[in-house]
Design an enzyme around this catalytic site. Structure first.
Site, PDB file in Angstrom:
ATOM      1  N   LYS A 285       0.843  -1.229  -0.111  1.00 56.55           N
ATOM      2  CA  LYS A 285      -0.008   0.124  -0.001  1.00 56.55           C
ATOM      3  C   LYS A 285       0.775   1.288   0.155  1.00 56.55           C
ATOM      4  O   LYS A 285       1.619   1.641   0.901  1.00 56.55           O
ATOM      5  CB  LYS A 285      -0.872  -0.225   1.275  1.00 56.55           C
ATOM      6  CG  LYS A 285      -1.771   1.115   1.396  1.00 56.55           C
ATOM      7  CD  LYS A 285      -2.954   1.043   2.539  1.00 56.55           C
ATOM      8  CE  LYS A 285      -3.675   2.349   2.415  1.00 56.55           C
ATOM      9  NZ  LYS A 285      -4.613   2.231   3.603  1.00 56.55           N
ATOM     10  N   LYS A 338      -2.071  -1.688  -3.873  1.00 58.22           N
ATOM     11  CA  LYS A 338      -2.893  -0.446  -3.668  1.00 58.22           C
ATOM     12  C   LYS A 338      -1.999   0.994  -3.747  1.00 58.22           C
ATOM     13  O   LYS A 338      -1.065   0.900  -3.156  1.00 58.22           O
ATOM     14  CB  LYS A 338      -3.660  -0.267  -2.346  1.00 58.22           C
ATOM     15  CG  LYS A 338      -4.589   0.929  -2.380  1.00 58.22           C
ATOM     16  CD  LYS A 338      -5.552   0.891  -1.047  1.00 58.22           C
ATOM     17  CE  LYS A 338      -6.269   2.342  -1.126  1.00 58.22           C
ATOM     18  NZ  LYS A 338      -7.297   2.098   0.172  1.00 58.22           N
TER      19      LYS A 338
END
Length: 416
Positions: A285, A338
């Site tokens: 992330k 992400k």
């Protein structure tokens, strides 16, 4: 005679001016003359031009006409070309990839990657209000009341979407630095889980594990003297994950990026008897600028600074392998990357170096850019959205979290 550059330039400009003056006085009658021979050649060889189509208009069927190419025999442009027995140009090329693209049936037969509604996770924003609230920076998305959430889940399920992930907008008065509301058994997320599982027991319910929606600091962890604490935060995350499992969550998805939280949450779930509850780890992330609309939706912008001390540096790729190795060893069942589109290389790298399913998050900024372009008529939304989602699959994603899930499922099912 030698002329100075300045004198030469003056003469050239005078000559050009004279040419344009003659053309203007003649009413432009001879403007097309230089192109007359070219047009004659085009007409002789039967070349036709398709009319320019309006943007995204349906293309008309081309005229069925066989052309004469025999004239090309005396004008071969390359020594690797000759004429076939059919008096048509022939490239010396035995391997022709276009043969496998010739018809719909051929393309369908050899297609390598597929996109189905079951590949997509549908994110839903929820709040405790009775009315839905549109999210201005995410056209088509809104904060759902719990009643509206149930309807939305039902509509997505009818199109073949099998999983949803819940993100709560928590009232400001319930937010604290320690995020205690995150593990309130009567809080909005446990309540929403129970409602969905009661109405649609076969629907997979995924929950976000992080403190930022519940924090008055807007960060994913407990803050002390401007520092986001790691181990103390993990303690709270374990309590949050167990509360969600107790309510009936099928999968918990820690998005906080604290070190060691996957193993701690796995142990916390197992000791309470929730060995069948899966974990999707937000493994890679990144501290991305693409999250802005999402933070609007949850009202969870950082209260100070940024999240770069715990989310990954966008410049790094090998670090993702370190995170993937740790999360896998600690018991993650799936690994997430992400954002998605700017990090397709990371998706492929994790796919090639791990043995667990890979999840791509098509984040809010990516979604909103596409929506904005489509609203202005700059892109064909359906075509570009489906191409984008298929691109995640081609890069190696087994699952895609996308705000397009329900709409894309309708398109895949032949509905507008």
């Amino acid at each position: 005679l030698m002329m100075s550059p300045i004198r030469c330039s003056i003469l050239v400009n005078v000559a050009l001016a004279a040419v344009f003056l003659v053309m203007a006085l003649s009413g432009g009658r001879n403007l097309s003359a230089p192109f007359a021979v070219q047009r004659a050649n085009i007409a002789t060889h039967g070349v036709t031009r398709m009319p320019r189509m309006a943007t995204f208009a349906k293309v008309a069927a081309p005229e069925q006409k066989t052309f004469d190419f025999s004239w090309m025999e005396d004008e071969m442009a390359s020594p690797s070309m000759t004429m076939s027995n059919m008096d048509r140009p022939l490239v010396d090329q035995r391997i022709r990839p276009r043969r496998n693209r010739r018809t719909d049936g051929m393309r369908d037969m050899i297609r390598e990657n597929f996109l189905t509604p079951a590949n997509m996770i549908y994110p839903l924003f929820i709040h405790n209000a009775k009315e839905n609230e549109p999210i201005a920076s995410m056209p088509g998305c809104e904060r759902h009341s719990l009643e509206s959430m149930i309807r939305e889940v039902g509509e997505a399920r009818a199109e073949g979407v099998r999983s949803v992930i819940l993100f709560p907008k928590v009232e400001d008065e319930k937010k604290t630095n320690f995020g205690e509301e995150a593990y309130n058994p009567e809080g909005i997320v446990p309540t929403a889980i129970r409602m969905i599982k009661e109405k649609y027991p076969d629907m997979l319910v995924i929950t976000d594990v992080a403190l930022d929606p519940y924090s008055n600091m807007g960060h994913d962890g407990i803050v002390e003297n401007g520092v986001i604490l790691n181990d103390e935060t993990v303690q709270q995350l374990c309590r949050q994950a167990v509360a969600q499992a107790q309510a009936g969550a099928d999968i918990v998805a820690p998005s906080d990026m604290m070190d060691g939280r996957i193993g701690a949450i796995r142990d916390a779930l197992d000791i309470e008897g929730y060995t069948n509850v899966s974990i999707i780890a937000y493994t890679a992330k990144y501290a991305s600028a693409y999250y802005g609309p999402f933070r609007d939706a949850l009202d969870s912008h950082p209260g100070f600074g940024n999240k770069k001390t715990y989310q990954m540096d966008p410049a790094n790729s090998r670090e993702a392998l370190l995170e993937a190795g740790l999360d896998s060893e600690e018991g993650a069942d799936m690994l997430m990357v992400k954002p998605g589109l700017p990090y397709l290389d990371i998706i492929r790298m994790l796919k090639d170096n791990t043995d667990v399913p890979i999840v791509a998050y098509h984040v809010s900024g990516e979604y909103s850019m596409l929506k904005a372009a489509a609203e202005r008529g700059w892109l064909d939304e359906k075509s570009v959205a489906l191409e984008t989602l298929l691109g995640f699959r081609r890069a190696g994603a087994d699952v895609i979290v996308t705000y397009y899930a329900k709409q894309a499922a309708r398109w895949l099912n032949g509905k507008d």
